[in-house]
Design an enzyme around this catalytic site. Sequence first.
Site: not given
Length: 290
Positions: A105-106, A150-151, A205, A267
């Site tokens: 993910d991030r 959401h980004w 973000y 996820h």
Amino acid sequence: MFEGFTDERVDVGEVELRVRYAGQGPPVLLVHGHPRTGSTWHRVAPQLVERGFTVVCPDMRGYGQSGKAPIRADHSQQSKRAVAGDLVRLMSALGHPTFSLVGHDRGCYVALRLALDHPGTVDRLVVMDGVPISEALARCDATFAREWYHWFFFAQPSTPERVINADPDAWYANVRPDRMGAENYRETHAAIHDENTVRAMLEDYRAGLGVDREHEEADRRAGRTVRCPTLYLWSARDDMERLYGDPVAVWRPWVDDLRGEPIDSGHHVAEENPDALTAALTRFLTPAGS
């Protein structure tokens, strides 16, 4: 959770990182995503130790119990370059000048940045459930804007903090003990209820849409690629294929030696299918001839 692991804080310069580590053998650094902490690996890390690896599970700067850097106007204090630098210094402090690297993910954006900025330190790279930020933005369409809104919401000033902090449990509804395990849940639950952590996660973000994208675009102009063998894993029941068709193809221009495979999972694969993930990591990370 993490029985037999050392749990300590390590000063890496601008911040201190909370880190757990254990094992003997080739070192592997596991980097979590949003809004998780290093505890997301609690079902994978012990299995990797049993398979002969030294495993290091930090909270990234800004996340969990790690330090929060002073905020800069361009959000670069939470850039993937800054986080990657922390992790290189962490691994050096623990006696691992070179290591294998896994990012989800991030954390996969951090792992990419670390491999590009510090190519001599990474023996093998695993990136999971993401594509480079600049590639995602270049392909942004109505589907991406709807499902990954959401980004862009997180990039707005102050409003996201007010919304999330008003009811963190509602915003992070997938933070559930029945899926995560009780201790992992408690740790993540505490993180999302800490206003300083929420702010730092949003800064991740904000950096992504600005300085991180700029760094990646500079890499492409310069022709920089990841030199070490790289494995791309994606959750088959997540949205990578729906968004990108063949996500491995998106990664191919970035990596000299690339392979890829899906994992049967949603996820949060380290929590949902840790056995399959551990098997895939072990196959790829085990040194030749071992």
